[in-house]
Design a protein around this motif. Structure first.
Motif, PDB file in Angstrom:
ATOM      1  N   SER A 152      37.360  18.463 -35.427  1.00  0.00           N
ATOM      2  CA  SER A 152      35.937  18.730 -35.207  1.00  0.00           C
ATOM      3  C   SER A 152      35.724  19.803 -34.144  1.00  0.00           C
ATOM      4  CB  SER A 152      35.222  17.442 -34.778  1.00  0.00           C
ATOM      5  OG  SER A 152      35.816  16.903 -33.605  1.00  0.00           O
ATOM      6  N   ASP A 153      36.804  20.294 -33.535  1.00  0.00           N
ATOM      7  CA  ASP A 153      36.684  21.374 -32.559  1.00  0.00           C
ATOM      8  C   ASP A 153      37.193  22.681 -33.184  1.00  0.00           C
ATOM      9  OD1 ASP A 153      39.415  21.123 -32.630  1.00  0.00           O
ATOM     10  OD2 ASP A 153      39.646  20.538 -30.536  1.00  0.00           O
ATOM     11  N   ASP A 154      37.511  23.663 -32.352  1.00  0.00           N
ATOM     12  CA  ASP A 154      37.922  24.983 -32.846  1.00  0.00           C
ATOM     13  C   ASP A 154      39.439  25.148 -32.875  1.00  0.00           C
ATOM     14  OD1 ASP A 154      35.284  25.832 -33.199  1.00  0.00           O
ATOM     15  OD2 ASP A 154      35.132  26.504 -31.105  1.00  0.00           O
ATOM     16  N   THR A 155      40.166  24.098 -33.213  1.00  0.00           N
ATOM     17  CA  THR A 155      41.627  24.171 -33.202  1.00  0.00           C
ATOM     18  C   THR A 155      42.133  25.325 -34.059  1.00  0.00           C
ATOM     19  OG1 THR A 155      41.882  21.790 -32.804  1.00  0.00           O
ATOM     20  CG2 THR A 155      43.743  22.945 -33.796  1.00  0.00           C
ATOM     21  N   VAL A 156      41.683  25.425 -35.282  1.00  0.00           N
ATOM     22  CA  VAL A 156      42.173  26.458 -36.203  1.00  0.00           C
ATOM     23  C   VAL A 156      41.774  27.848 -35.723  1.00  0.00           C
ATOM     24  CG1 VAL A 156      41.985  27.365 -38.548  1.00  0.00           C
ATOM     25  CG2 VAL A 156      42.200  24.893 -38.177  1.00  0.00           C
ATOM     26  N   LYS A 157      40.535  28.006 -35.310  1.00  0.00           N
ATOM     27  CA  LYS A 157      40.046  29.302 -34.841  1.00  0.00           C
ATOM     28  C   LYS A 157      40.841  29.772 -33.623  1.00  0.00           C
ATOM     29  CE  LYS A 157      35.816  31.626 -33.283  1.00  0.00           C
ATOM     30  NZ  LYS A 157      34.363  31.444 -33.017  1.00  0.00           N
ATOM     31  N   VAL A 158      41.090  28.866 -32.683  1.00  0.00           N
ATOM     32  CA  VAL A 158      41.842  29.217 -31.478  1.00  0.00           C
ATOM     33  C   VAL A 158      43.284  29.566 -31.832  1.00  0.00           C
ATOM     34  CG1 VAL A 158      42.763  28.282 -29.322  1.00  0.00           C
ATOM     35  CG2 VAL A 158      40.391  27.845 -29.954  1.00  0.00           C
ATOM     36  N   ALA A 159      43.888  28.797 -32.738  1.00  0.00           N
ATOM     37  CA  ALA A 159      45.270  29.057 -33.138  1.00  0.00           C
ATOM     38  C   ALA A 159      45.413  30.438 -33.762  1.00  0.00           C
ATOM     39  CB  ALA A 159      45.741  27.982 -34.112  1.00  0.00           C
ATOM     40  N   ARG A 160      44.484  30.805 -34.618  1.00  0.00           N
ATOM     41  CA  ARG A 160      44.546  32.123 -35.264  1.00  0.00           C
ATOM     42  C   ARG A 160      44.309  33.251 -34.266  1.00  0.00           C
ATOM     43  NH1 ARG A 160      41.423  30.190 -40.736  1.00  0.00           N
ATOM     44  NH2 ARG A 160      43.286  29.937 -42.036  1.00  0.00           N
TER      45      ARG A 160
END
Length: 323
Positions: free
Chosen positions: A99-107
């Motif tokens: 529900s947070d920005d895990t994917v966005k931050v990882a990319r």
């Protein structure tokens, strides 16, 4: 030093591994080159007909995939990704409906990261999805919360290149340790390790620790079915039952950097215990029964509609979009 019970001639032998490399890109590249030369003779692989030689008779460098199950780890994932050594060829993040920005931050931290969305829930399902997506010869599994040091990946890759099929981390071997084991977790782990050693006649020093690695061609023999944190135990026990060659290496567990762990001591401890008892009694793997999330059903319905439209228009949909 890794001791091997047999050689191609049937005699006892010892494979000596160099010390683990210090930090720094220069040291990593040097160590990476040393992993491919000279080629190591593996009697077990030769009997199985495996060939790691590339064209011209030169040893083919074995590629490495790193799989990272994630669930709301936007604050921790940058630390993990930034410390991955250069020996890793492919980084796969399996996102468990964060529900947070895990994917966005990882990319943002690592643009080449491969992101796969988890279809169901639980770490076990995340691991199975990641294994299906991995393309390298060797697979390393690490947590996303910063409790495992990525620079230790060399410890988990080197034994695989010396004839082992699976390598598990141990916080109790010399050179290992933990900054995060509470008295209750330490006691529970000790009991489960003792039970595993008694049931399967082995001498493990650790069990409930998810830092591990294995050869990708050994994954089908594991036939993994677990949904939760018990996947770590199922993986080890199935490897024992499949007669895979297992090694333990020292590893240091760090404290989780930020946030709250998804692990629940009593709940997950009971699931590990049930896994041990089931695997000791039942020889054949149980079938996989997945509870499909309603959100996933809606996503599949959307994709199915896109496929029908693409077929009707004569423009095939890219295969990658179906994942």
């Amino acid at each position: 030093m890794l001791t091997r019970p047999e050689d191609v001639d049937g005699h006892a032998s010892t494979v000596v591994s160099p010390p683990y490399p210090p930090a720094g890109d220069g040291a990593l590249l040097t160590w990476r080159e040393s992993l491919t030369a000279p080629p190591i003779v593996r009697s077990r692989e030769r009997r199985a007909g495996r060939d790691d030689a590339a064209a011209g008779g030169q040893p083919r460098r074995q590629t490495v995939s790193l799989i990272i199950p994630t669930l709301n780890e936007a604050e921790n994932i940058p630390w993990v990704l930034e410390r991955i050594p250069s020996i890793v060829d492919e980084v796969i993040i399996v996102d468990g409906h964060s529900s947070d920005d895990t994917v966005k931050v990882a990319r943002a931290v690592r643009p080449d990261v491969v992101v796969v969305n988890q279809r169901f829930r639980g770490k076990g399902d995340a691991v199975r999805v990641a294994l299906a997506a991995a393309t390298s010869d060797l697979i390393v599994m690490i947590d996303a919360d910063g409790s495992m040091e990525p620079s230790e990946i060399y410890r988990f890759v080197t034994p695989l290149m010396n004839g082992y099929d699976l390598v598990k981390g141990s916080r109790y071997l010399a050179g290992g340790g933990s900054e995060d084991l509470t008295l209750l977790r330490r006691l529970g782990n000790s009991v489960l390790v003792w039970m595993t050693n008694m049931m399967f006649l082995v001498r493990f020093t650790d069990l409930c620790y998810g830092f591990c690695s294995f050869r990708r061609d050994c994954v089908p023999a594991l036939a993994l079915t677990a949904h939760g944190f018990e996947i770590e135990t199922e993986l080890i026990v199935r490897a024992l039952k499949a007669d895979l060659r297992i090694a333990e290496v020292p590893s240091t567990e760090l404290q989780r950097r930020r946030g709250t762990s998804n692990l629940r001591t009593f709940r997950d401890g009971q699931r590990v215990l049930r896994t041990l008892l089931r695997e000791r009694i039942i020889r054949k793997p149980r079938p996989v029964v997945d509870p499909i999330d309603q959100r996933v059903l809606q996503e599949w319905r959307t994709v199915a509609g896109d496929v029908c439209l693409a077929q009707a228009s004569g423009h095939p949909l890219e295969e990658r979009s179906l994942l």
